[in-house]
Write an enzyme that holds these catalytic residues in place. Sequence first.
Site, PDB file in Angstrom:
ATOM      1  CB  CYS A  48      63.812  81.924 105.211  1.00 33.91           C
ATOM      2  SG  CYS A  48      65.311  82.088 104.230  1.00 33.91           S
ATOM      3  CE  LYS A  57      62.034  67.755 110.609  1.00 38.82           C
ATOM      4  NZ  LYS A  57      62.777  67.871 111.887  1.00 38.82           N
ATOM      5  CD  GLU A  65      66.502  79.571  95.289  1.00 34.98           C
ATOM      6  OE1 GLU A  65      66.614  80.276  96.302  1.00 34.98           O
ATOM      7  OE2 GLU A  65      65.770  79.878  94.317  1.00 34.98           O
ATOM      8  CD  GLU A 104      65.616  77.510  98.776  1.00 30.86           C
ATOM      9  OE1 GLU A 104      65.681  77.544 100.013  1.00 30.86           O
ATOM     10  OE2 GLU A 104      66.408  76.857  98.080  1.00 30.86           O
ATOM     11  CD  GLU A 116      59.256  81.586 108.876  1.00 33.29           C
ATOM     12  OE1 GLU A 116      58.216  81.429 108.208  1.00 33.29           O
ATOM     13  OE2 GLU A 116      60.394  81.568 108.379  1.00 33.29           O
ATOM     14  CG  ASN A 131      62.831  87.607 102.970  1.00 34.26           C
ATOM     15  OD1 ASN A 131      62.571  87.331 101.804  1.00 34.26           O
ATOM     16  ND2 ASN A 131      63.378  86.741 103.798  1.00 34.26           N
TER      17      ASN A 131
HETATM   18  P1  NDP Z   1      54.178  83.988 101.175  1.00 37.68           P
HETATM   19  O1  NDP Z   1      54.213  82.526 101.238  1.00 37.68           O
HETATM   20  O2  NDP Z   1      53.024  84.717 101.736  1.00 37.68           O
HETATM   21  O3  NDP Z   1      54.315  84.460  99.650  1.00 37.68           O
HETATM   22  C1  NDP Z   1      55.367  84.047  98.816  1.00 37.68           C
HETATM   23  C2  NDP Z   1      55.004  84.349  97.379  1.00 37.68           C
HETATM   24  O4  NDP Z   1      54.002  83.437  96.931  1.00 37.68           O
HETATM   25  C3  NDP Z   1      54.426  85.740  97.172  1.00 37.68           C
HETATM   26  O5  NDP Z   1      54.862  86.254  95.943  1.00 37.68           O
HETATM   27  C4  NDP Z   1      52.944  85.470  97.173  1.00 37.68           C
HETATM   28  O6  NDP Z   1      52.216  86.495  96.575  1.00 37.68           O
HETATM   29  C5  NDP Z   1      52.885  84.161  96.406  1.00 37.68           C
HETATM   30  N1  NDP Z   1      51.690  83.357  96.604  1.00 37.68           N
HETATM   31  C6  NDP Z   1      50.796  83.398  97.625  1.00 37.68           C
HETATM   32  N2  NDP Z   1      49.830  82.459  97.438  1.00 37.68           N
HETATM   33  C7  NDP Z   1      50.124  81.809  96.292  1.00 37.68           C
HETATM   34  C8  NDP Z   1      49.522  80.726  95.572  1.00 37.68           C
HETATM   35  N3  NDP Z   1      48.434  80.103  96.006  1.00 37.68           N
HETATM   36  N4  NDP Z   1      50.110  80.313  94.425  1.00 37.68           N
HETATM   37  C9  NDP Z   1      51.249  80.904  93.978  1.00 37.68           C
HETATM   38  N5  NDP Z   1      51.860  81.932  94.603  1.00 37.68           N
HETATM   39  C10 NDP Z   1      51.314  82.376  95.756  1.00 37.68           C
HETATM   40  O7  NDP Z   1      55.545  84.465 101.838  1.00 37.68           O
HETATM   41  P2  NDP Z   1      55.969  85.927 102.240  1.00 37.68           P
HETATM   42  O8  NDP Z   1      56.080  86.781 101.022  1.00 37.68           O
HETATM   43  O9  NDP Z   1      55.114  86.357 103.377  1.00 37.68           O
HETATM   44  O10 NDP Z   1      57.480  85.677 102.751  1.00 37.68           O
HETATM   45  C11 NDP Z   1      57.778  85.235 104.018  1.00 37.68           C
HETATM   46  C12 NDP Z   1      58.013  83.736 104.010  1.00 37.68           C
HETATM   47  O11 NDP Z   1      59.000  83.387 103.054  1.00 37.68           O
HETATM   48  C13 NDP Z   1      58.541  83.224 105.328  1.00 37.68           C
HETATM   49  O12 NDP Z   1      57.867  82.054 105.699  1.00 37.68           O
HETATM   50  C14 NDP Z   1      59.988  82.924 105.036  1.00 37.68           C
HETATM   51  O13 NDP Z   1      60.534  81.968 105.876  1.00 37.68           O
HETATM   52  C15 NDP Z   1      59.938  82.505 103.624  1.00 37.68           C
HETATM   53  N6  NDP Z   1      61.254  82.691 103.009  1.00 37.68           N
HETATM   54  C16 NDP Z   1      62.012  81.583 102.705  1.00 37.68           C
HETATM   55  C17 NDP Z   1      63.284  81.726 102.200  1.00 37.68           C
HETATM   56  C18 NDP Z   1      64.102  80.529 101.818  1.00 37.68           C
HETATM   57  O14 NDP Z   1      65.017  80.675 101.004  1.00 37.68           O
HETATM   58  N7  NDP Z   1      63.865  79.352 102.341  1.00 37.68           N
HETATM   59  C19 NDP Z   1      63.869  83.046 102.002  1.00 37.68           C
HETATM   60  C20 NDP Z   1      62.977  84.127 102.305  1.00 37.68           C
HETATM   61  C21 NDP Z   1      61.722  83.938 102.815  1.00 37.68           C
HETATM   62  P3  NDP Z   1      51.746  87.755  97.480  1.00 37.68           P
HETATM   63  O15 NDP Z   1      52.811  88.060  98.471  1.00 37.68           O
HETATM   64  O16 NDP Z   1      51.608  88.827  96.516  1.00 37.68           O
HETATM   65  O17 NDP Z   1      50.515  87.281  98.161  1.00 37.68           O
END
Ligand code: NDP
Length: 483
Positions: free
Chosen positions: A283, A450, A457, A249, A380, A152
């Site tokens: 998020c 939680k 960060e 995060e 979510e 995002n």
């Molecule tokens: P994902 O959890 O699907 O993916 C996050 C990252 O982790 C991607 O680069 C993904 O690769 C990678 N990944 C997936 N599986 C694994 C694994 N087993 N081991 C290591 N890395 C892995 O999230 P999204 O990209 O769909 O993003 C949306 C989510 O992120 C929402 O839940 C949102 O709330 C959260 N988010 C949180 C923020 C915060 O600061 N708290 C800010 C922004 C978003 P790939 O995508 O290539 O599969």
Amino acid sequence: MRAQPKGSHFINGAWVEDESGAIIESIHPANGEVIARLHEATPEIINKALEAAQRAQADWAARAPVERGRILRRAADLLRARNHDLSVLETLDTGKPLQETLVADAASGADALEYFGGFAATVTGQTIPLGRDMAYTLREPLGVCAGIGAWNYPIQIACWKAAPALAFGNAMVFKPSEITPLSALALAEILCEAGLPAGLFNVVQGRGAVGAALATDARVAKVSLTGSVPTGRKVYAAAATGIKAVTMELGGKSPLIVFEDADLDNAVGAAMLGNFYSSGQICSNGTRVFVQRSVKAEFLEKLKARAARIVLGDPLDESTQMGPLVSEEQMTRVLGYIAQGQGEGARLVCGGTRAGESGCFVQPTVFADVHDDMVIAREEIFGPVMTVLDFEDEEEVITRANATDYGLAAGVFTRDLARAHRVVGQLQAGTCWINSYNLTPVEMPFGGVKASGVGRENGHAALEHYTRVKTVYLGLGDVESPY
Ligand code: NDP
């Protein structure tokens, strides 16, 4: 292809390609156009990146902090000078409107580089008097850090991780989301141009398995993930096996509470920002909007009128306020939740359908009369879907706001500041806003409680998560030994 980078990966200060890796296509979600074709990192590529990072880190850690900071601040200037091109790239990759990316993406990344660039040289330890003897502490870098990003805010996430890591003497291997692989590569190139020695910031592309390979590698001291809760659980568990430090995060389902004495225009504006900005793919969004019953009708009326005026369309057109969702898969998911909300009996106030025939556009959607147990109020959605819930009194709304596994953020709108502080004091959330929503300046620590995460960060808090304390006991007299 309009956004094809010079290579899939950036390792040891250079573009790297390995065509044996599976293909990753970057798709512009407004029209389905393939804008770049890359290759997933093979185990050899991952190894190369980790080797380069490990090699470069010791020398970097030995440099004067002020010198490290200067390089990061130079990179901040370059990011700002190229903000327009970087914003177009981010808009093509994510579909977010240029109106947003011009102010929120590379710009906030530059803020992080500037902030941590300035912070680097201020880090000190403690001296601890112990009578005759004394002790002191040193803040040491952790070593090689793995950064794994969500789709995002691709360049912002890369900067929020790279800036503190590098400022405090670490090296990083960063894996962007496979859906938005491009801007982290641009950042790597800019850091190099700013004078960052080769090997300190490396980008490798790939899906979850590449992230998992980084999270389990013995050379990695720390894993910083921005992603969903299910991925967070896996990555946290993998890191635990290696006793690695983590920052997680993760997602949220944050409450935004509007009391009857609030400035309703501001509250409506904040609820819209906290649900429709970036097409709702944020998020910390306040997706559970609790409105005190006495002002519910007025709130909904104002909201409906303003939501109807949101300009959806080509995200590259600067007058567009809302672009598509990031991918077809995400659009299908969000439309599924909207159907589920209708099926559960929530009242659709506006939106509720896909917008247009092509592209991944979903109308800004508001549900009213939502109950706490409905799926749309619990999970979510990560799309432009706001749920409005009614409440009667303060105690009730606090209990209901906290009745979730998530704890990323929360907001309170009221003119009674004593109440505002009393309420945020009881909300289970990492970040709370009073009469404001979703502002995350780099000066301010950000993170969840939680299931929404571990660690923080930004702000001074980031120091805790990218350094470790070494304690040194200094004996200043004879050793008192019984032997
Ligand atoms: P994902 O959890 O699907 O993916 C996050 C990252 O982790 C991607 O680069 C993904 O690769 C990678 N990944 C997936 N599986 C694994 C694994 N087993 N081991 C290591 N890395 C892995 O999230 P999204 O990209 O769909 O993003 C949306 C989510 O992120 C929402 O839940 C949102 O709330 C959260 N988010 C949180 C923020 C915060 O600061 N708290 C800010 C922004 C978003 P790939 O995508 O290539 O599969």
